[in-house]
Design a protein around this motif. Structure first.
Motif, mmCIF file in Angstrom:
data_model
loop_
_atom_site.group_PDB
_atom_site.id
_atom_site.type_symbol
_atom_site.label_atom_id
_atom_site.label_comp_id
_atom_site.label_asym_id
_atom_site.label_seq_id
_atom_site.Cartn_x
_atom_site.Cartn_y
_atom_site.Cartn_z
ATOM 1 N N ILE A 81 -0.279 10.250 4.163
ATOM 2 C CA ILE A 81 0.429 10.911 3.060
ATOM 3 C C ILE A 81 -0.069 12.354 2.980
ATOM 4 C CG2 ILE A 81 0.988 10.832 0.611
ATOM 5 C CD1 ILE A 81 -0.214 7.854 0.786
ATOM 6 N N ASP A 82 0.844 13.267 3.172
ATOM 7 C CA ASP A 82 0.462 14.687 3.138
ATOM 8 C C ASP A 82 0.746 15.281 1.767
ATOM 9 O OD1 ASP A 82 0.357 14.038 5.810
ATOM 10 O OD2 ASP A 82 0.888 16.068 6.435
ATOM 11 N N ILE A 83 -0.258 15.934 1.234
ATOM 12 C CA ILE A 83 -0.084 16.608 -0.053
ATOM 13 C C ILE A 83 0.024 18.104 0.218
ATOM 14 C CG2 ILE A 83 -1.028 16.917 -2.374
ATOM 15 C CD1 ILE A 83 -0.695 13.947 -1.612
ATOM 16 N N LEU A 112 -2.689 4.628 0.320
ATOM 17 C CA LEU A 112 -3.251 5.317 -0.843
ATOM 18 C C LEU A 112 -4.713 4.985 -1.135
ATOM 19 C CD1 LEU A 112 -2.263 7.398 -2.855
ATOM 20 C CD2 LEU A 112 -1.678 5.556 -4.419
ATOM 21 N N LEU A 116 6.084 13.254 -4.707
ATOM 22 C CA LEU A 116 5.988 14.540 -4.013
ATOM 23 C C LEU A 116 7.369 15.033 -3.609
ATOM 24 C CD1 LEU A 116 2.956 13.753 -1.659
ATOM 25 C CD2 LEU A 116 2.949 15.304 -3.619
ATOM 26 N N CYS A 139 8.754 5.056 2.225
ATOM 27 C CA CYS A 139 8.232 6.393 1.959
ATOM 28 C C CYS A 139 8.808 7.459 2.876
ATOM 29 C CB CYS A 139 6.713 6.392 2.077
ATOM 30 S SG CYS A 139 5.966 4.909 1.400
ATOM 31 N N ASP A 140 9.297 7.048 4.071
ATOM 32 C CA ASP A 140 9.905 8.054 4.941
ATOM 33 C C ASP A 140 11.317 8.387 4.475
ATOM 34 O OD1 ASP A 140 10.579 5.458 5.581
ATOM 35 O OD2 ASP A 140 10.794 5.825 7.729
ATOM 36 N N PRO A 169 9.297 13.252 7.832
ATOM 37 C CA PRO A 169 8.635 11.993 7.496
ATOM 38 C C PRO A 169 9.176 10.910 8.408
ATOM 39 C CG PRO A 169 9.696 12.977 5.560
ATOM 40 C CD PRO A 169 10.163 13.747 6.757
ATOM 41 N N GLY A 170 8.358 9.994 8.794
ATOM 42 C CA GLY A 170 8.856 8.924 9.655
ATOM 43 C C GLY A 170 7.734 8.093 10.209
ATOM 44 N N VAL A 207 4.307 8.577 8.409
ATOM 45 C CA VAL A 207 3.970 9.863 7.783
ATOM 46 C C VAL A 207 4.966 10.121 6.665
ATOM 47 C CG1 VAL A 207 3.421 12.279 8.175
ATOM 48 C CG2 VAL A 207 3.250 10.655 10.076
ATOM 49 N N SER A 208 4.447 10.430 5.487
ATOM 50 C CA SER A 208 5.323 10.763 4.363
ATOM 51 C C SER A 208 4.676 11.857 3.537
ATOM 52 C CB SER A 208 5.588 9.518 3.506
ATOM 53 O OG SER A 208 4.389 9.071 2.913
ATOM 54 N N GLY A 209 5.411 12.332 2.551
ATOM 55 C CA GLY A 209 4.891 13.413 1.723
ATOM 56 C C GLY A 209 5.416 14.753 2.221
ATOM 57 N N GLU A 266 0.847 -1.195 0.000
ATOM 58 C CA GLU A 266 0.000 0.000 0.000
ATOM 59 C C GLU A 266 0.883 1.245 0.000
ATOM 60 O OE1 GLU A 266 -3.352 -0.392 0.002
ATOM 61 O OE2 GLU A 266 -3.583 1.777 -0.219
ATOM 62 N N PRO A 267 0.802 2.057 -1.050
ATOM 63 C CA PRO A 267 1.673 3.231 -1.092
ATOM 64 C C PRO A 267 1.508 4.092 0.161
ATOM 65 C CG PRO A 267 0.698 2.873 -3.237
ATOM 66 C CD PRO A 267 0.034 1.901 -2.294
ATOM 67 N N GLY A 268 2.629 4.567 0.674
ATOM 68 C CA GLY A 268 2.603 5.385 1.881
ATOM 69 C C GLY A 268 2.727 4.556 3.145
ATOM 70 N N THR A 269 3.014 3.276 3.000
ATOM 71 C CA THR A 269 3.054 2.386 4.159
ATOM 72 C C THR A 269 4.422 1.736 4.275
ATOM 73 O OG1 THR A 269 0.757 1.906 3.641
ATOM 74 C CG2 THR A 269 1.799 0.527 5.305
ATOM 75 N N VAL A 290 -1.750 14.241 -8.343
ATOM 76 C CA VAL A 290 -2.034 13.204 -7.347
ATOM 77 C C VAL A 290 -2.948 12.141 -7.972
ATOM 78 C CG1 VAL A 290 -3.093 12.728 -5.106
ATOM 79 C CG2 VAL A 290 -1.775 14.846 -5.439
ATOM 80 N N CYS A 327 5.279 1.922 -5.431
ATOM 81 C CA CYS A 327 5.788 2.097 -4.061
ATOM 82 C C CYS A 327 6.718 0.981 -3.579
ATOM 83 C CB CYS A 327 4.620 2.226 -3.103
ATOM 84 S SG CYS A 327 5.117 2.643 -1.426
ATOM 85 N N ILE A 384 3.352 8.005 -4.865
ATOM 86 C CA ILE A 384 2.940 9.320 -4.408
ATOM 87 C C ILE A 384 3.984 10.021 -3.541
ATOM 88 C CG2 ILE A 384 1.575 8.318 -2.505
ATOM 89 C CD1 ILE A 384 0.334 11.266 -4.505
ATOM 90 N N SER A 385 4.449 9.357 -2.486
ATOM 91 C CA SER A 385 5.336 10.058 -1.552
ATOM 92 C C SER A 385 6.654 10.419 -2.228
ATOM 93 C CB SER A 385 5.577 9.192 -0.314
ATOM 94 O OG SER A 385 4.340 8.871 0.277
#
Lengths: 415, 498, 157
Positions: free
Chosen positions: A318-320, A286, C90, C128-129, A250-251, A243-245, A86-89, A329, C124, C86-87
């Protein structure tokens, strides 16, 4: 920075090797449990701890185990889902990298509870280094008598296999994962039957996420009540929030279930990236619907996010930032799902691709006024209509972007 | 023990079905046909096309009719706005990339996409993108061609080859929108059931070179009969065109397809039976023929004349001795009714003892439908008391003056020279055949008969099942069914025949 | 062309096959062993694996075509996977990819003529971090910048 809730993954320097884990009291919970509790009692304790699945659906772990039918002569299997596509994970990667024995101890307890003698860790092939670390940990545990035959002298046997995927997001879907272990394409299975009844090699099977299983030793180390009390009344323990973006830091942050999203972003992730404000946040990997800046006070738990029209999912935030056009996006989101659709069922196979083509055309300046409405209609055509949950995963973020950023998208079209 | 049953309601109509019945099958009992692509009654539900979604009271999402098992008290609705929208959406997805080649597609007229678009689609196209380009003429082996642009990935073909023939020549490769049906490396669909892939393809993706571009489905006339090409007795539909667009009232057979018959062939037929189309059309006996220069050359070439001469021959043979100096070679290609008439005329009334059979030579059974017995009615012949064995021609010579041979298969059982020698020693040999064969040159008279597809009657298959059939095709002019010939003969001889 | 595996690889495969409750389940692990040794799964390897595991070769081919990390064609000595989800996007993944394409002279999906690098734009990577991130063979790198890309390439022997 101290994270008071860091009970799962301690922040201080730890080693992934077995002696370090043992020095931290590792495998004590499993030893006590295997030597003193009946499998049914273990399940009950996990239920009392209110441990819910960390993979996305949030199903109570104890209840999931209890779905496995009574002994009928068939073997049973545990599959730990370490596909993390899962993107962002990136939380499971951290658990397995930093403390692989925590996962193994959880597997040991869960397997004992369910009556499993062969457990699989299905790990995405991109995590090769992590997979090797897991294999080292399995060897260490086996040598120490924590895995293998007659663990702790309890008479219980367990083998753990680290099984690598080969590049496919859909294999994180539990039945596709089973197919993949069986040496097939990752085509999700039609349900019913559910894996608890007919799973891996046609035998009853439990599939749990890495973080879920890694929490199990804590339930028995600290007690179900203590574990439950760290979270919410129906959702025990802590969560690993990635947390990313567009944030400063991020971390991965381990915090109590239900911590407000805004606090995670501002207090732990350092707030929006330099020179940007937050425009949208995807709170759970995502496939979770996006939230707007005015929605960020939501508590990060399953029910609160559902009420806010999104989902906790994998808790990958994921922060935009405001510099990123939403069409961009949308382009990445739709390209991803088109790339990862397994192709088995109609709405996902064609819907994801069609939407992606429309968005690509819009992003390239060829949009027309009807495009947002068309995309919405196509996404609605996937939502709730596919063979596996991927149709929803592909539709949710798209629908939320259309609902919340339609004006911006229409500007893209008219430009 | 009575089988457990459940009560449910579909579109307001209550019904009771055996436990385990799916919603789709329950609905069919009420005459409600739920659209589907991947579902085929021969296979387990696949659930991938998503066309059969229906609304079940109390469930938030639409559910699959093909795989959902009816439960007590279940209330199903198959035509709510939500259901209709879902069908329309699936069609829109499938048609987004679909080529607009219905005008040249063989499946037109019997295509699920076409049919459902008419019933559930009828929306303006919203697809502005570039369609995926895919291979349109992939040879799959034998007569099959695959058009990947038309394919809806229902996987029926793949499952057929895995579950029915267990040959597994096809798979689905790649993933997502690039998924495609394809052959395994170095193989082709060479099994004896390949043609079924064309039938079960719900769209025009798999077509048959034999049928390709030849006619349109809507011109075809269907005639159901029993396949005569082995002892199995599969139900078949012979599809032909009579008259328009052919000139006059010419008949042309285009296709043989399976008819559903759970007791015998399920949904399938073998390629041997299917591609017999040419055998129906080609190599037929068309007119009465007499051997040039022979004694019979003076016989008038009309049915009346021939029948008179035949009756006279038989009377002569009967008068010449006891048992009559008449030999009869029947065939298990004849119907039970024809064989019964033959029995009454030759055995009962005339007391002929030299009754033999000339059946097609047996072949290999394929373990599925095709039997080693290549005659359709051997069991029927046996039930009538015949011993369907080839004649000892040497013994016939000298014992008979007149020999009647039914069917073209004698030379498959005895060598040509032996037959020629024997025939030379017999005053007159009559051949009754629908098909031309080297036997024609040996017989004194050849009377053109018809194929079982052009007859009414019954066959008894290898399992002893007697199956009636009506003419599936109009018979060619100038040819007569053996049943009529035998009945006319009985009348002319004044012997009893029912 | 015949199919030859090193004795180490064969031993690994034997060990794998023994551990699985059903032989065909060892398919992905066995393909990984072969790909690691030979750089790809050749048609000969497909036949060999099918026979070794008792599965139809067709199923091996289906699997081979489904998973994005199984290769039917040889890749470079270094496979560089650049995340563009995405990450990472960005955080500037496009610039990283552009720099790699410029430096290597191939587009994403291509292999350099000397067979040293294969460049892939992927979804991905679960890092991402550390966005934007990439992988060189089994090693993770991130956050990377165009400047770091240059250094990275120079350090690879």
């Amino acid at each position: 920075m101290t994270v008071p809730a860091a009970t799962l993954l301690p922040l201080d320097a730890i080693s992934f090797r077995l002696p370090s884990y043992i020095s931290r009291g590792g495998y004590d919970a499993a030893r006590r449990t295997l030597l003193s509790k009946k499998p049914g009692e273990v399940m009950e304790e996990v239920k009392r701890a209110n441990l819910r699945g960390r993979g996305g659906a949030g199903f109570p772990a104890g209840s999931k185990w209890a779905f496995v039918p009574p002994e009928d002569g068939r073997p049973r299997y545990l599959c730990v889902n370490a596909d993390e596509g899962e993107p962002g994970t990136f939380k499971d990667r951290a658990v397995m990298t930093r403390d692989p024995h925590l996962l193994l101890e959880g597997i040991l307890i869960a397997s004992y509870a369910v009556g499993v003698h062969t457990a699989f860790i299905y790990i995405r092939a991109e995590y090769e280094a992590v997979a090797r670390r897991l294999e080292t940990a399995v060897e260490e545990a086996r040598a120490a008598g924590f895995l293998g035959l007659n663990v702790f002298g309890s008479g219980f046997d367990l083998d753990v296999l680290v099984h690598r995927g080969a590049g496919s997001y859909i294999c994180g879907e539990e039945t596709a994962l089973l197919e993949s272990i069986e040496g097939k394409k990752g085509w999700p299975r039609l349900r019913p039957p559910f894996p608890a009844a007919v799973g891996l090699f046609r035998a009853p099977t439990v599939i749990n996420n890495v973080e879920t299983i890694a929490n199990v030793p804590l339930v028995f180390r600290d007690g179900a009540e203590a574990f439950a009390s760290r979270g919410l009344p129906r959702d025990g323990g802590t969560r690993l929030f990635g947390v990313s973006g567009a944030v400063r830091k991020p971390g991965l942050y381990e915090l109590p279930v239900g911590t407000p999203l805004r606090r995670i972003i501002d207090e732990w992730a350092g707030g929006p990236a330099e020179g940007q404000t937050i425009k949208a946040v995807c709170p759970g990997g995502l496939s979770a619907p996006f939230l707007t800046p005015d929605e960020l006070d939501v508590a990060m738990d399953y029910e609160s996010l559902a009420r806010a029209g999104s989902m906790l999912g994998s808790a990958g935030i994921i922060d935009i930032g405001d510099r990123t056009p939403m069409i961009e996006v949308l382009r990445i989101v739709t390209r991803f799902y088109a790339h990862e659709s397994c192709g088995q069922c109609t709405p996902c196979r064609i819907g994801t691709t069609w939407i992606s083509k429309v968005v690509d055309r819009m992003a390239a300046g060829g949009g027309v006024g009807g495009d947002p409405a068309l995309i919405r209609r196509l996404a609605e055509g996937m939502k709730g209509r596919t063979l596996c949950p991927m149709g929803d995963a592909a539709a949710f973020p798209v629908l939320s972007i259309l609902a919340k950023f339609e004006k911006e998208l229409l500007e893209t079209v008219s430009k | 023990m009575a089988m457990a049953e459940v009560n449910l309601e579909i579109d307001g109509q209550a019904l009771r079905v055996p436990a385990g019945t799916t919603v789709l099958k329950a609905a069919e009992r009420l005459g409600i046909v739920i659209p589907r692509f991947c579902f085929h009654p021969a296979f387990e539900p696949e659930g991938s096309c998503r066309m059969c979604l229906v609304e079940i009271e109390g469930l938030p999402k639409l559910d699959l009719a093909c795989s959902t098992v009816a439960r007590e008290g279940m209330k199903v609705r198959t035509a709510t706005p939500r259901v209709l929208q879902a069908r329309r959406d699936v069609l829109e997805f499938l048609l987004a990339d679909h080529p607009l080649d219905c005008p040249i597609c063989d499946k037109a007229g019997e295509c699920f996409l076409q049919e459902y678009y008419g019933a559930h689609g009828r929306y303006p196209s919203a697809f502005l993108e570039v369609k995926e380009k895919r291979a349109k003429k992939v040879p799959l082996g034998k007569a099959l061609l695959l058009d990947r642009e038309r394919c809806v990935l229902c996987s029926r073909c793949v499952r057929f080859l895995r579950k029915v023939t267990k040959t597994g020549e096809l798979g689905i490769f790649e993933r997502g929108v690039r998924s495609e049906v394809g052959l395994d490396d170095g193989v082709e669909v060479g099994n004896n059931y390949s043609g079924n892939l064309v039938d079960i393809c719900p769209v025009g993706a798999i077509t048959d070179k034999d049928f390709r571009f030849k006619t349109r489905a809507w011109f075809l006339r269907n005639g159901r009969t029993v396949c005569p090409r082995c002892g199995r007795g599969c139900a078949i539909v012979v599809q032909s065109v009579c008259g328009y667009p052919l000139p006059g009232d010419l008949r042309k057979v285009y296709r043989i397809v399976p008819a559903e018959n759970p007791a015998v062939n399920g949904y399938w037929i073998c390629d041997r039976g299917r591609y017999a189309v040419r055998d129906i059309e080609e190599g037929r006996e068309e007119r009465i023929m007499v051997k040039a220069g022979g004694e019979a050359a003076a016989m008038p070439l009309t049915w009346d004349g021939a029948m008179k001469a035949l009756a006279a021959d038989i009377r002569g043979a009967a008068a010449a001795g006891r048992p009559p100096r008449l030999g009869v070679v029947l065939t298990s290609l004849l119907t039970n009714e024809e064989l019964e008439t033959a029995r009454q005329v030759f055995v009962e009334s005339l007391g002929v003892t030299a009754v033999h059979f000339a059946d097609p030579a047996p072949g290999e059974a394929d373990g599925l439908l095709l039997t080693s017995d290549r005659a359709p009615n051997r069991r029927g012949a046996e039930a009538l008391g015949f011993a369907p064995r080839p004649p000892d021609l040497a013994a016939l010579t000298g014992a008979v003056d007149v020999l009647l041979v039914f069917g073209p298969h004698l030379l498959e059982r005895v060598p040509l020279e032996e037959a020629a020698r024997a025939f030379a020693g017999i005053r007159r040999t009559w051949l009754f055949s629908a098909r031309r064969s080297p036997l024609d040159g040996l017989a004194d008279v050849v009377l053109p008969t018809v194929l079982s597809e052009e007859k009414a009657g019954s066959f008894t298959n290898v399992d002893g099942l007697r199956q009636r059939f009506e003419p599936a095709l109009r018979r060619p002019q100038g040819c007569r069914p053996e049943g009529r010939i035998l009945a006319d003969l009985a009348a002319a001889l004044g012997v009893k025949a029912d | 062309m015949s199919f030859v595996l090193s004795s180490e690889a064969k031993a690994r495969i034997d060990g794998l096959v023994r551990r699985y409750p059903e032989k065909p389940a060892a398919l992905l692990p066995v393909l990984h062993v072969i790909q690691r040794e030979q750089g790809r799964i050749s048609p000969e390897a497909v036949e060999w694996v099918a026979a070794a595991l008792g599965v139809p070769a067709l199923r091996v081919r289906e699997v081979l075509s489904f998973y994005s990390l199984l290769r039917r064609e040889p890749a470079g000595r270094y496979v560089i996977q650049v995340c563009r989800n995405i990450s990472c996007s960005l955080a500037g993944a496009d610039d990283v990819l552009a720099r790699l394409e410029a430096r290597l002279g191939v587009k994403a999906g291509g292999t350099t003529p000397d067979g040293k690098f294969t460049l892939l734009a992927v979804e991905c990577l679960g890092n991402c971090d550390h966005a934007p991130c990439l992988m060189v063979n089994d090693d993770d790198h991130g956050p990377v910048t165009p400047g770091l890309v240059d250094r990275l390439l120079e350090e690879l022997p």
